[in-house]
Design a protein around this motif. Structure first.
Motif, PDB file in Angstrom:
ATOM      1  N   UNK A 137       0.860  -1.185   0.000  1.00  0.00           N
ATOM      2  CA  UNK A 137       0.000   0.000   0.000  1.00  0.00           C
ATOM      3  C   UNK A 137       0.890   1.227   0.000  1.00  0.00           C
ATOM      4  N   UNK A 138       1.244   1.678  -1.209  1.00  0.00           N
ATOM      5  CA  UNK A 138       2.167   2.795  -1.310  1.00  0.00           C
ATOM      6  C   UNK A 138       2.030   3.594  -2.583  1.00  0.00           C
ATOM      7  N   UNK A 139       2.299   2.959  -3.726  1.00  0.00           N
ATOM      8  CA  UNK A 139       2.405   3.730  -4.960  1.00  0.00           C
ATOM      9  C   UNK A 139       1.066   4.055  -5.604  1.00  0.00           C
ATOM     10  N   UNK A 186       5.464   1.057   7.036  1.00  0.00           N
ATOM     11  CA  UNK A 186       5.598   2.468   7.404  1.00  0.00           C
ATOM     12  C   UNK A 186       6.055   3.306   6.218  1.00  0.00           C
ATOM     13  N   UNK A 187       7.116   2.860   5.540  1.00  0.00           N
ATOM     14  CA  UNK A 187       7.685   3.650   4.449  1.00  0.00           C
ATOM     15  C   UNK A 187       6.727   3.769   3.274  1.00  0.00           C
ATOM     16  N   UNK A 188       6.095   2.665   2.892  1.00  0.00           N
ATOM     17  CA  UNK A 188       5.167   2.722   1.760  1.00  0.00           C
ATOM     18  C   UNK A 188       3.920   3.516   2.120  1.00  0.00           C
ATOM     19  N   UNK A 189       3.495   3.437   3.375  1.00  0.00           N
ATOM     20  CA  UNK A 189       2.342   4.224   3.805  1.00  0.00           C
ATOM     21  C   UNK A 189       2.612   5.713   3.729  1.00  0.00           C
ATOM     22  N   UNK A 240      -5.244   1.531   4.399  1.00  0.00           N
ATOM     23  CA  UNK A 240      -4.019   1.935   3.705  1.00  0.00           C
ATOM     24  C   UNK A 240      -4.084   1.598   2.218  1.00  0.00           C
ATOM     25  N   UNK A 241      -4.681   0.464   1.880  1.00  0.00           N
ATOM     26  CA  UNK A 241      -4.834   0.117   0.462  1.00  0.00           C
ATOM     27  C   UNK A 241      -5.689   1.153  -0.259  1.00  0.00           C
TER      28      UNK A 241
END
Length: 376
Positions: A137-139, A186-189, A240-241
């Motif tokens: 869950x990031x980009x 954490x980082x991707x969020x 988050x997704x």
């Protein structure tokens, strides 16, 4: 900044499936269309769980996607695609896998090279159908039309944007993210939150996109600490997704600004994962821009559960505390970045005009260098 009268184009996959268990829609979708030559583009971990996709028939798996894909990585998967001529490409993984899948769906057999399609809308057409299945869950890459690849010769990211790279089907099953470790969560969020924040405060910000952007920030503020603390929290993973997908919606019509421009050299020059680079830089660019977007900065702070403020010092301290509280390493010196490279990094970041020109406040090379020094 644009207002309600400003024209804007919104492109979304024609079908988006969101929620736990949605992987089950893939097999009937594939069977209805009679696809027989399927290529899955994945990192090594997800290559080992391709069976979760439930694909019919023989499937070719390219499982060598790198965290920050470069030209050699792209060329390797393109060679596989040239040999098998897929009628369906599936990106299965994080943004790197999905970005390469986009390019694999349009380049083989097209007569076009990557360098010929860099920029907006230079791709000639689609060569294969495309499904995107995010596992982080990031980009938000599943919902967008942009792909990034690093050129080792210049250490710059090459950005391709094309409507032909939009997925035919995006399947966002938050349960796939349950295995993501806390540091990566954490980082991707924060990367997802940075997409939303930078679009929200951009010179190109638009009221239509602001809705996605602010809600995406709120979702990260509410659910990211929970997912980091307990990776099995299904509600937090779903939140988050959704935030990540909203961030992806922000990228096409508005895009990012200084935060990503300043973060890019950390990945291209020192191989720091993109989400971590964005998280480390985020407090510095948010604080720098605060005087130019005071109201929106206050809303960002509130969305993260922090006191509303546009005071640069308070913004820097609050945003830094939010990221650090997630366990994110916030010092360049502890990530192996040599101090004598900060000047070259600042020069490189300052040249990324496609992003810096969108920033709400002019940011010069000296200002970027100051951020690196403050983060060192």
């Amino acid at each position: 900044m644009p207002d309600l009268h400003s024209p804007i184009e919104l492109l979304r996959p024609p079908r988006i499936e969101f929620g736990g268990g949605t992987l089950s829609v893939i097999r009937p979708w594939v069977e209805e269309r009679g696809f027989r030559r399927i290529l899955v583009v994945a990192d090594a971990f997800n290559a080992g769980r391709v069976d979760l996709l439930g694909l019919p028939g023989a499937v070719t798996v390219f499982g060598e996607v790198k965290p920050e894909p470069d030209l050699p990585n792209l060329e390797k998967v393109l060679a596989v695609a040239e040999a098998m001529n897929p009628d369906l490409v599936i990106g299965f993984g994080g943004g790197s896998a999905m970005d390469l899948a986009k390019l694999v769906a349009v380049l083989p057999g097209s007569g076009q090279t990557l360098h010929e399609v860099v920029g907006p809308e230079k791709v000639a057409g689609r060569r294969a159908a495309l499904i995107q299945v995010p596992t982080t869950a990031g980009t938000g890459s599943e919902g967008g039309t942009r792909a990034l690849v690093t050129d080792p010769a210049t250490q710059n990211k090459l950005a391709v944007q094309s409507r032909h790279m939009l997925a035919d089907l995006a399947v966002v099953d938050p349960d796939l993210t349950m295995t993501v470790p806390p540091a990566v969560t954490a980082a991707t969020g924060v990367d997802a939150m940075a997409h939303c924040t930078e679009a929200f405060t951009s010179r190109r910000a638009h009221p239509i996109i602001d809705v996605y952007a602010l809600e995406g920030i709120r979702l990260v503020g509410r659910f990211l600490p929970r997912a980091v603390a307990d990776g099995g929290d299904r509600e937090a993973r779903a939140g988050l997704a959704l935030a990540s997908m909203y961030g992806g919606f922000c990228l096409g019509p508005v895009n990012t600004t200084a935060g990503h421009a300043v973060a890019y050299p950390l990945g291209t020059r020192h191989h720091i994962p993109h989400g971590l680079a964005c998280a480390l830089i985020f407090p510095h660019t948010l604080a720098f821009n605060a005087p130019s977007v005071t109201d929106k900065t206050g809303l960002v702070m509130q969305a993260l559960g922090l006191p509303a403020s546009a005071d640069p010092g308070a913004v820097l301290e609050g945003a830094h505390r939010f990221c650090e509280g997630l366990g994110v390493e916030m010092r360049l010196s502890r990530l192996g970045v040599p101090e004598d490279d900060l000047g070259a990094m600042a020069t490189e970041a300052h040249a990324i005009r496609r992003l810096l020109d969108n920033n709400p406040r002019d940011l010069g090379r000296d200002g970027i260098l100051a951020m690196y020094k403050a983060a060192f």
